[in-house]
Motif scaffolding. Structure first.
Motif, PDB file in Angstrom:
ATOM      1  N   VAL A 198      -4.571  93.285  40.755  1.00 13.12           N
ATOM      2  CA  VAL A 198      -4.081  91.915  40.887  1.00 13.12           C
ATOM      3  C   VAL A 198      -4.489  91.361  42.241  1.00 13.12           C
ATOM      4  CG1 VAL A 198      -2.083  92.508  39.453  1.00 13.12           C
ATOM      5  CG2 VAL A 198      -1.829  92.438  41.944  1.00 13.12           C
ATOM      6  N   VAL A 199      -4.531  90.031  42.310  1.00 14.98           N
ATOM      7  CA  VAL A 199      -4.746  89.352  43.585  1.00 14.98           C
ATOM      8  C   VAL A 199      -3.917  88.072  43.566  1.00 14.98           C
ATOM      9  CG1 VAL A 199      -6.794  88.053  42.798  1.00 14.98           C
ATOM     10  CG2 VAL A 199      -6.478  88.539  45.249  1.00 14.98           C
ATOM     11  N   GLY A 200      -3.300  87.768  44.692  1.00 13.81           N
ATOM     12  CA  GLY A 200      -2.439  86.598  44.732  1.00 13.81           C
ATOM     13  C   GLY A 200      -2.516  85.866  46.054  1.00 13.81           C
ATOM     14  N   THR A 201      -2.193  84.575  46.013  1.00 15.92           N
ATOM     15  CA  THR A 201      -2.116  83.772  47.223  1.00 15.92           C
ATOM     16  C   THR A 201      -0.733  83.156  47.298  1.00 15.92           C
ATOM     17  OG1 THR A 201      -3.096  81.912  48.445  1.00 15.92           O
ATOM     18  CG2 THR A 201      -3.130  81.776  46.043  1.00 15.92           C
ATOM     19  N   ASP A 211       8.751  82.705  49.242  1.00 19.54           N
ATOM     20  CA  ASP A 211       7.502  82.231  48.649  1.00 19.54           C
ATOM     21  C   ASP A 211       7.830  81.069  47.709  1.00 19.54           C
ATOM     22  OD1 ASP A 211       7.452  83.990  45.706  1.00 19.54           O
ATOM     23  OD2 ASP A 211       8.598  84.811  47.371  1.00 19.54           O
ATOM     24  N   ARG A 212       7.379  79.877  48.089  1.00 14.94           N
ATOM     25  CA  ARG A 212       7.687  78.685  47.293  1.00 14.94           C
ATOM     26  C   ARG A 212       6.584  78.361  46.290  1.00 14.94           C
ATOM     27  NH1 ARG A 212       7.366  74.220  52.183  1.00 14.94           N
ATOM     28  NH2 ARG A 212       5.139  74.463  52.678  1.00 14.94           N
ATOM     29  N   MET A 213       5.417  78.959  46.461  1.00 11.94           N
ATOM     30  CA  MET A 213       4.367  78.835  45.452  1.00 11.94           C
ATOM     31  C   MET A 213       3.482  80.068  45.512  1.00 11.94           C
ATOM     32  SD  MET A 213       1.687  75.752  44.552  1.00 11.94           S
ATOM     33  CE  MET A 213       0.641  75.940  46.012  1.00 11.94           C
ATOM     34  N   VAL A 214       3.247  80.647  44.363  1.00 12.60           N
ATOM     35  CA  VAL A 214       2.365  81.810  44.247  1.00 12.60           C
ATOM     36  C   VAL A 214       1.399  81.550  43.102  1.00 12.60           C
ATOM     37  CG1 VAL A 214       2.202  84.294  43.844  1.00 12.60           C
ATOM     38  CG2 VAL A 214       4.203  83.351  45.049  1.00 12.60           C
ATOM     39  N   SER A 215       0.128  81.743  43.367  1.00  8.77           N
ATOM     40  CA  SER A 215      -0.882  81.725  42.309  1.00  8.77           C
ATOM     41  C   SER A 215      -1.507  83.107  42.258  1.00  8.77           C
ATOM     42  CB  SER A 215      -1.950  80.670  42.572  1.00  8.77           C
ATOM     43  OG  SER A 215      -1.406  79.369  42.477  1.00  8.77           O
ATOM     44  N   ALA A 322       2.557  94.885  43.704  1.00  6.26           N
ATOM     45  CA  ALA A 322       1.128  94.755  43.991  1.00  6.26           C
ATOM     46  C   ALA A 322       0.788  93.339  44.425  1.00  6.26           C
ATOM     47  CB  ALA A 322       0.308  95.156  42.769  1.00  6.26           C
ATOM     48  N   PHE A 323       1.417  92.346  43.807  1.00 11.91           N
ATOM     49  CA  PHE A 323       1.177  90.966  44.227  1.00 11.91           C
ATOM     50  C   PHE A 323       1.650  90.735  45.657  1.00 11.91           C
ATOM     51  CE2 PHE A 323       0.522  89.603  39.729  1.00 11.91           C
ATOM     52  CZ  PHE A 323      -0.652  88.882  39.940  1.00 11.91           C
ATOM     53  N   PHE A 324       2.810  91.266  46.008  1.00 17.09           N
ATOM     54  CA  PHE A 324       3.273  91.119  47.394  1.00 17.09           C
ATOM     55  C   PHE A 324       2.311  91.805  48.365  1.00 17.09           C
ATOM     56  CE2 PHE A 324       7.675  90.231  45.704  1.00 17.09           C
ATOM     57  CZ  PHE A 324       7.798  88.974  46.292  1.00 17.09           C
ATOM     58  N   ARG A 325       1.800  92.981  47.997  1.00 17.50           N
ATOM     59  CA  ARG A 325       0.814  93.649  48.864  1.00 17.50           C
ATOM     60  C   ARG A 325      -0.439  92.809  48.993  1.00 17.50           C
ATOM     61  NH1 ARG A 325       2.211  98.214  45.759  1.00 17.50           N
ATOM     62  NH2 ARG A 325       0.156  98.238  44.762  1.00 17.50           N
ATOM     63  N   SER A 326      -0.852  92.185  47.899  1.00 11.12           N
ATOM     64  CA  SER A 326      -2.035  91.336  47.934  1.00 11.12           C
ATOM     65  C   SER A 326      -1.836  90.147  48.858  1.00 11.12           C
ATOM     66  CB  SER A 326      -2.384  90.851  46.522  1.00 11.12           C
ATOM     67  OG  SER A 326      -3.476  89.969  46.536  1.00 11.12           O
ATOM     68  N   ARG A 328      -0.228  90.142  51.524  1.00 12.84           N
ATOM     69  CA  ARG A 328      -0.377  90.614  52.898  1.00 12.84           C
ATOM     70  C   ARG A 328      -1.808  91.028  53.212  1.00 12.84           C
ATOM     71  NH1 ARG A 328       4.628  93.016  51.314  1.00 12.84           N
ATOM     72  NH2 ARG A 328       3.600  95.004  50.846  1.00 12.84           N
ATOM     73  N   SER A 329      -2.493  91.602  52.237  1.00 12.36           N
ATOM     74  CA  SER A 329      -3.842  92.122  52.488  1.00 12.36           C
ATOM     75  C   SER A 329      -4.937  91.096  52.229  1.00 12.36           C
ATOM     76  CB  SER A 329      -4.099  93.352  51.606  1.00 12.36           C
ATOM     77  OG  SER A 329      -4.208  92.979  50.228  1.00 12.36           O
ATOM     78  N   ASN A 330      -4.589  90.030  51.515  1.00  9.34           N
ATOM     79  CA  ASN A 330      -5.571  89.015  51.100  1.00  9.34           C
ATOM     80  C   ASN A 330      -6.679  89.620  50.250  1.00  9.34           C
ATOM     81  OD1 ASN A 330      -4.396  86.717  52.447  1.00  9.34           O
ATOM     82  ND2 ASN A 330      -5.134  87.579  54.373  1.00  9.34           N
ATOM     83  N   GLY A 331      -6.338  90.616  49.452  1.00  9.20           N
ATOM     84  CA  GLY A 331      -7.341  91.242  48.586  1.00  9.20           C
ATOM     85  C   GLY A 331      -6.727  91.768  47.312  1.00  9.20           C
ATOM     86  N   TRP A 332      -7.564  92.386  46.493  1.00  6.35           N
ATOM     87  CA  TRP A 332      -7.104  92.987  45.244  1.00  6.35           C
ATOM     88  C   TRP A 332      -6.241  94.209  45.546  1.00  6.35           C
ATOM     89  CZ3 TRP A 332      -7.821  91.020  40.416  1.00  6.35           C
ATOM     90  CH2 TRP A 332      -8.802  90.029  40.257  1.00  6.35           C
ATOM     91  N   GLU A 333      -5.199  94.383  44.734  1.00  7.54           N
ATOM     92  CA  GLU A 333      -4.330  95.549  44.849  1.00  7.54           C
ATOM     93  C   GLU A 333      -4.082  96.132  43.464  1.00  7.54           C
ATOM     94  OE1 GLU A 333      -3.173  96.991  47.545  1.00  7.54           O
ATOM     95  OE2 GLU A 333      -3.766  95.489  49.061  1.00  7.54           O
ATOM     96  N   ARG A 334      -3.873  97.431  43.384  1.00  8.84           N
ATOM     97  CA  ARG A 334      -3.614  98.098  42.107  1.00  8.84           C
ATOM     98  C   ARG A 334      -2.114  98.417  41.985  1.00  8.84           C
ATOM     99  NH1 ARG A 334      -8.028  99.502  39.359  1.00  8.84           N
ATOM    100  NH2 ARG A 334     -10.031  99.473  40.452  1.00  8.84           N
ATOM    101  N   PRO A 335      -1.521  98.055  40.854  1.00 16.21           N
ATOM    102  CA  PRO A 335      -0.100  98.383  40.651  1.00 16.21           C
ATOM    103  C   PRO A 335       0.135  99.884  40.716  1.00 16.21           C
ATOM    104  CG  PRO A 335      -0.827  96.740  39.056  1.00 16.21           C
ATOM    105  CD  PRO A 335      -2.060  97.244  39.756  1.00 16.21           C
TER     106      PRO A 335
END
Length: 335
Positions: A198-201, A211-215, A322-326, A328-335
């Motif tokens: 997953v990857v999220g902003t 977090d008021r908006m997550v994509s 994994a989304f929360f880690r993403s 922080r890392s600004n990259g793909w993360e694996r659950p």
């Protein structure tokens, strides 16, 4: 059919008063027999208003009631695991509001207690019981829209009150916990699989720190995708679109489905952009909270299949982690 399951409710939370309690009171297998609040006067007032036989001024008093067989836990997110454990230790089955925990590791602590006490735990994703979601899953399985490649989900509301529990970061507030979890859970439900990465902003409120908006983008096996946006400070909106190689399915009100009017699923074969191949499937009036309460009560009595339990809840939390880690890392993360 055996006697109805005797339920107790922990707290006078709005979701319980406005949706869950009235629905379960209309159920065939559940009875709301008691309610508890840390404010005894409030518990008694709610009990009188809703016709609930017993009211308690502490959660411990309710859990000590030997007549109560199952607990509905709609407490703030940081109390989901501690009070669920207390309920299990008191010999009660537990239907816990989502998210089941604040992390997958925290959720995993419930497994040992559930096994040791012999009591069930389920996460309250009521949408999985609604006929519109069951119909959508059937249409996907039948290949009605070909091979499903992507699911697009939008869920938003507008809430800026800093005293609301959804806006308190220290107790598990924020959009991903509150509503982004639905996008994840329903995509897993329709795909019948777990995402591989997953990857999220994240857009965080500078004052409330939630977090008021997550994509986000979640990649499932076979290069299938979930793309979603959840937001707590945007105009209210909900929509799910399931896109396949031969058409699309649209669920118009996917999450807060009304209990006083039919809902609709739109199936379009994609022949053009004007809806010439569009069919509206009407789903009769139902209450997904009543269905949820009856399903879990039936499972407790051994009269029906168990709703998705801790394994499913933990899997959902791993994706949220994994989304929360993403973020922080600004990259793909694996659950």
């Amino acid at each position: 059919m055996t006697s109805k399951v005797q339920w107790g409710v922990l707290s006078t939370a709005k979701i319980g008063l406005k949706a869950v309690i009235p629905a379960m009171q209309k159920g065939e297998r559940a009875t709301i027999a008691a309610i508890a609040s840390r404010d005894g006067d409030k518990a008694r007032a709610v009990a009188a208003e809703y016709g609930i036989p017993r009211a308690y001024g502490s959660y411990e008093e309710l859990l000590a009631d030997p007549a109560i067989e199952a607990i509905y836990n709609p407490l703030p997110n940081h109390l989901h695991v501690p009070l669920t454990i207390q309920a299990l230790e008191a010999g009660k089955h537990v239907l816990c509001e989502k998210p089941i925990a604040l992390t997958a590791a925290e959720a995993e602590t419930l497994v040992e207690v559930s096994k040791r006490t012999g009591r069930r735990v389920a996460e309250a994703f009521m949408v999985r019981h609604h006929p519109q979601w069951l119909k959508a899953r059937d249409l996907v399985a039948e290949g009605r829209i070909g091979e499903v490649r992507t699911i697009h989900t939008l869920f938003s509301y507008y809430l800026t009150d800093p005293t609301n529990v959804r806006n308190q970061a220290e107790i598990g507030g924020g959009g991903l916990y509150d509503i982004g979890c639905y996008a994840i859970n329903t995509a897993r439900f329709l795909f019948g699989a777990e995402p591989e990465r997953v990857v999220g902003t994240f857009d965080n409120d500078p004052e409330m720190r939630i977090d008021r908006m997550v994509s986000g983008l979640a990649e499932f096996p076979g290069r299938r995708h979930l793309a979603f946006t959840c937001a707590t400070q945007l105009s209210p909106s909900q929509r799910v679109v399931v896109l396949g190689t031969k058409g699309r399915i649209e669920i118009e009100i996917p999450f807060n489905a009304p209990n006083d009017r039919p809902t609709r699923i739109i199936v379009d074969d994609g022949r053009d952009l004007f809806g010439s191949g569009r069919e509206a499937i009407e789903i009769p009036v139902t209450d997904q909270y009543r269905l949820q309460g009856d399903a879990f009560s039936a499972a407790i009595r051994g009269e029906g299949p168990a709703p998705a339990g801790l394994d499913d809840a933990i899997a959902n939390m791993r994706v949220i982690d994994a989304f929360f880690r993403s973020g922080r890392s600004n990259g793909w993360e694996r659950p």
